[in-house]
Design a protein around this motif. Structure first.
Motif, PDB file in Angstrom:
ATOM      1  N   VAL A 355       0.855  -1.187   0.000  1.00  0.00           N
ATOM      2  CA  VAL A 355       0.000   0.000   0.000  1.00  0.00           C
ATOM      3  C   VAL A 355       0.891   1.236   0.000  1.00  0.00           C
ATOM      4  O   VAL A 355       2.090   1.182   0.306  1.00  0.00           O
ATOM      5  CB  VAL A 355      -0.928   0.034   1.228  1.00  0.00           C
ATOM      6  CG1 VAL A 355      -1.936  -1.097   1.192  1.00  0.00           C
ATOM      7  CG2 VAL A 355      -0.120  -0.002   2.515  1.00  0.00           C
ATOM      8  N   SER A 356       0.279   2.368  -0.347  1.00  0.00           N
ATOM      9  CA  SER A 356       0.950   3.669  -0.277  1.00  0.00           C
ATOM     10  C   SER A 356       0.226   4.503   0.772  1.00  0.00           C
ATOM     11  O   SER A 356      -0.994   4.678   0.701  1.00  0.00           O
ATOM     12  CB  SER A 356       0.913   4.381  -1.636  1.00  0.00           C
ATOM     13  OG  SER A 356       1.624   3.642  -2.613  1.00  0.00           O
ATOM     14  N   VAL A 357       0.989   5.007   1.746  1.00  0.00           N
ATOM     15  CA  VAL A 357       0.426   5.779   2.855  1.00  0.00           C
ATOM     16  C   VAL A 357       0.855   7.234   2.699  1.00  0.00           C
ATOM     17  O   VAL A 357       2.049   7.530   2.573  1.00  0.00           O
ATOM     18  CB  VAL A 357       0.902   5.222   4.214  1.00  0.00           C
ATOM     19  CG1 VAL A 357       0.359   6.064   5.358  1.00  0.00           C
ATOM     20  CG2 VAL A 357       0.453   3.774   4.364  1.00  0.00           C
ATOM     21  N   ASP A 358      -0.124   8.128   2.682  1.00  0.00           N
ATOM     22  CA  ASP A 358       0.169   9.558   2.540  1.00  0.00           C
ATOM     23  C   ASP A 358       0.581  10.169   3.866  1.00  0.00           C
ATOM     24  O   ASP A 358       1.575  10.887   3.949  1.00  0.00           O
ATOM     25  CB  ASP A 358      -1.045  10.285   1.977  1.00  0.00           C
ATOM     26  CG  ASP A 358      -0.801  11.783   1.843  1.00  0.00           C
ATOM     27  OD1 ASP A 358       0.136  12.153   1.113  1.00  0.00           O
ATOM     28  OD2 ASP A 358      -1.518  12.574   2.484  1.00  0.00           O
ATOM     29  N   ARG A 359      -0.156   9.879   4.944  1.00  0.00           N
ATOM     30  CA  ARG A 359       0.133  10.462   6.250  1.00  0.00           C
ATOM     31  C   ARG A 359      -0.656   9.699   7.303  1.00  0.00           C
ATOM     32  O   ARG A 359      -1.525   8.882   6.978  1.00  0.00           O
ATOM     33  CB  ARG A 359      -0.256  11.944   6.291  1.00  0.00           C
ATOM     34  CG  ARG A 359      -1.732  12.202   6.104  1.00  0.00           C
ATOM     35  CD  ARG A 359      -2.050  13.657   5.876  1.00  0.00           C
ATOM     36  NE  ARG A 359      -3.482  13.911   5.794  1.00  0.00           N
ATOM     37  CZ  ARG A 359      -4.208  13.724   4.723  1.00  0.00           C
ATOM     38  NH1 ARG A 359      -3.634  13.285   3.610  1.00  0.00           N
ATOM     39  NH2 ARG A 359      -5.508  13.972   4.730  1.00  0.00           N
ATOM     40  N   THR A 360      -0.355   9.949   8.546  1.00  0.00           N
ATOM     41  CA  THR A 360      -1.092   9.380   9.666  1.00  0.00           C
ATOM     42  C   THR A 360      -1.604  10.522  10.538  1.00  0.00           C
ATOM     43  O   THR A 360      -0.863  11.453  10.850  1.00  0.00           O
ATOM     44  CB  THR A 360      -0.209   8.436  10.496  1.00  0.00           C
ATOM     45  OG1 THR A 360       0.936   9.159  10.987  1.00  0.00           O
ATOM     46  CG2 THR A 360       0.276   7.267   9.660  1.00  0.00           C
ATOM     47  N   VAL A 361      -2.860  10.426  10.955  1.00  0.00           N
ATOM     48  CA  VAL A 361      -3.487  11.461  11.780  1.00  0.00           C
ATOM     49  C   VAL A 361      -4.305  10.776  12.866  1.00  0.00           C
ATOM     50  O   VAL A 361      -5.233  10.008  12.554  1.00  0.00           O
ATOM     51  CB  VAL A 361      -4.385  12.392  10.942  1.00  0.00           C
ATOM     52  CG1 VAL A 361      -5.024  13.454  11.828  1.00  0.00           C
ATOM     53  CG2 VAL A 361      -3.597  13.037   9.822  1.00  0.00           C
ATOM     54  N   ASP A 362      -3.939  11.018  14.119  1.00  0.00           N
ATOM     55  CA  ASP A 362      -4.705  10.513  15.265  1.00  0.00           C
ATOM     56  C   ASP A 362      -4.938   9.009  15.183  1.00  0.00           C
ATOM     57  O   ASP A 362      -6.062   8.510  15.342  1.00  0.00           O
ATOM     58  CB  ASP A 362      -6.048  11.239  15.374  1.00  0.00           C
ATOM     59  CG  ASP A 362      -5.869  12.725  15.650  1.00  0.00           C
ATOM     60  OD1 ASP A 362      -4.830  13.096  16.234  1.00  0.00           O
ATOM     61  OD2 ASP A 362      -6.756  13.508  15.274  1.00  0.00           O
ATOM     62  N   GLY A 363      -3.897   8.264  14.900  1.00  0.00           N
ATOM     63  CA  GLY A 363      -3.992   6.810  14.879  1.00  0.00           C
ATOM     64  C   GLY A 363      -4.592   6.215  13.630  1.00  0.00           C
ATOM     65  O   GLY A 363      -4.826   5.006  13.579  1.00  0.00           O
ATOM     66  N   ARG A 364      -4.840   7.018  12.607  1.00  0.00           N
ATOM     67  CA  ARG A 364      -5.378   6.527  11.343  1.00  0.00           C
ATOM     68  C   ARG A 364      -4.387   6.817  10.237  1.00  0.00           C
ATOM     69  O   ARG A 364      -3.815   7.912  10.156  1.00  0.00           O
ATOM     70  CB  ARG A 364      -6.721   7.193  11.007  1.00  0.00           C
ATOM     71  CG  ARG A 364      -7.783   7.068  12.084  1.00  0.00           C
ATOM     72  CD  ARG A 364      -8.344   5.678  12.182  1.00  0.00           C
ATOM     73  NE  ARG A 364      -9.025   5.246  10.969  1.00  0.00           N
ATOM     74  CZ  ARG A 364      -9.642   4.077  10.842  1.00  0.00           C
ATOM     75  NH1 ARG A 364      -9.638   3.221  11.869  1.00  0.00           N
ATOM     76  NH2 ARG A 364     -10.235   3.739   9.712  1.00  0.00           N
TER      77      ARG A 364
END
Length: 377
Positions: A355-364
């Motif tokens: 997968v490609s992850v853009d960013r993480t915010v508040d555990g997501r």
């Protein structure tokens, strides 16, 4: 003779037969002993000496949590660590040579703009002011006299008792005396300004720090010792370094309006309040050594729970991203080929899926490639 020889030959033959049969009997006896079963007690003793092999334990499968990839509104935020700074930090020094007469505040007190912090011995300058006022009064009286002489001279010139030159001289005396009065007034004003230096007032609202000098201490304008330092604590600046890769997003957000900033203490206390402010300043040059852009946010601090020099957590809210595909951060693993998740197929089998992850915010984790809404991971 023949009989004796035959007897000897027979004796030798029997001896040879016994020599051959004896080893055979010994071997047969050994085989018989080996074939004979051992007693039950001996078998038990051998079993007790050898350790028993434990039976294999079949472990149950490890339980795991599964969730579905969901589409939610996730803001575009930038989480950084910043430091608090006083908007104004005023070092208080003396501008005259004197002695501290009294203190107007105690160490650590809050002060208002214009409040007296130190009073210096001003007796000498007060005496000079009195002398300047006396000189000014004398010169003003002298001006009245020369003005009276000018009036009489004008009358005498009209009757041709005095010449025009006498009139010009009288006018010159009046103008010179007026200039002397102006000089006296300027000297008096200068002494009045100097007298104000003997009462050291706070130029801002803030809190005073330690006071190293006490009443009776001599102070000089040339000394490097500070009388005090006054810091403005409300509002405060929070300085952060924004990575170069995020500068474009930050400038785009500023072009649309105010960028809100959330600041919380970095001590990990769950009860620490979150303070909301705004970006107030951006440097005009990137730091080439760190590849970051200096940014300052202004936050309210009326209760003074934050002090200059503290490390704080800073979140810049750059934009809103509606309809972002997210999974819990714990579902994303990092391998040799990058990020991946364990996706559950229709048969209930777990397969590694990149997968490609853009960013993480508040555990997501916001996934931009590799998953679809509703996929189970």
């Amino acid at each position: 003779m023949a009989l004796t020889s035959f007897a000897r030959s027979a004796h030798v033959g029997r001896s040879a037969c016994f020599g051959v049969l004896l080893p055979l009997l010994v071997v047969c006896a050994g085989l018989a002993d080996a074939a004979e079963p051992s007693p039950p007690d001996a078998a038990k003793a051998d079993t007790a000496k050898s350790p028993a092999t434990p039976p294999a334990v079949k472990r149950p499968p490890a339980p795991v949590r599964v969730v579905k990839a969901t589409v939610v509104d996730v803001p575009v935020v930038l989480d950084l660590v910043g430091t608090t700074q006083a908007i104004a930090s005023i070092p208080v020094k003396t501008r005259v040579d004197s002695q501290i007469e009294s203190l107007g505040v105690a160490e650590g007190d809050r002060v208002k703009a214009g409040q007296i912090v130190f009073r210096l011995d001003a007796r000498a300058v007060k005496a000079q002011i009195a002398q300047a006022r006396a000189v000014l009064a004398r010169d003003r009286a002298q001006l009245v006299l020369v003005q009276s002489d000018l009036e009489r001279t004008e009358q005498l010139v009209a009757t041709k008792t005095k010449s025009a030159r006498d009139l010009e001289a009288a006018k010159t005396q009046v103008e010179a005396q007026q200039a002397t009065i102006d000089a006296d007034q300027a000297a008096l004003d200068n002494l009045t300004v100097q007298a104000s230096y003997y009462e050291v007032a706070s130029p801002i609202d803030g809190r005073v720090g330690s006071l190293p000098l006490k009443p009776g201490s001599s102070v000089r304008a040339a000394d490097s010792t500070l009388l005090a330092t006054i810091n403005q604590l409300d509002p405060l600046y929070v300085a952060v370094a924004v990575p170069q890769a995020m500068v474009g997003r930050l400038r785009a957000a500023l072009a649309k309006g105010t960028v809100p900033v959330e600041v919380s203490r970095a001590d990990g206390m769950p009860s620490a309040p979150v303070v909301t402010g705004r970006i107030a300043f951006i440097e005009n040059t990137l730091d080439a050594t760190t590849g970051t852009l200096g940014v300052k946010a202004e936050i309210p601090n009326a209760d003074e729970k934050l002090l200059p020099g503290e490390f704080v957590n800073v979140r810049l809210r750059l934009a809103d991203d509606p309809g972002a595909l997210t999974v819990p951060t714990g579902a994303v693993q990092i391998g040799q080929r990058g990020a991946y998740v364990w996706a559950i197929d229709g048969e209930g089998k777990a397969l590694a899926k990149p997968v490609s992850v853009d960013r993480t915010v508040d555990g997501r984790a916001v996934v931009t490639k590799g998953l679809s809404a509703g996929d189970t991971v």
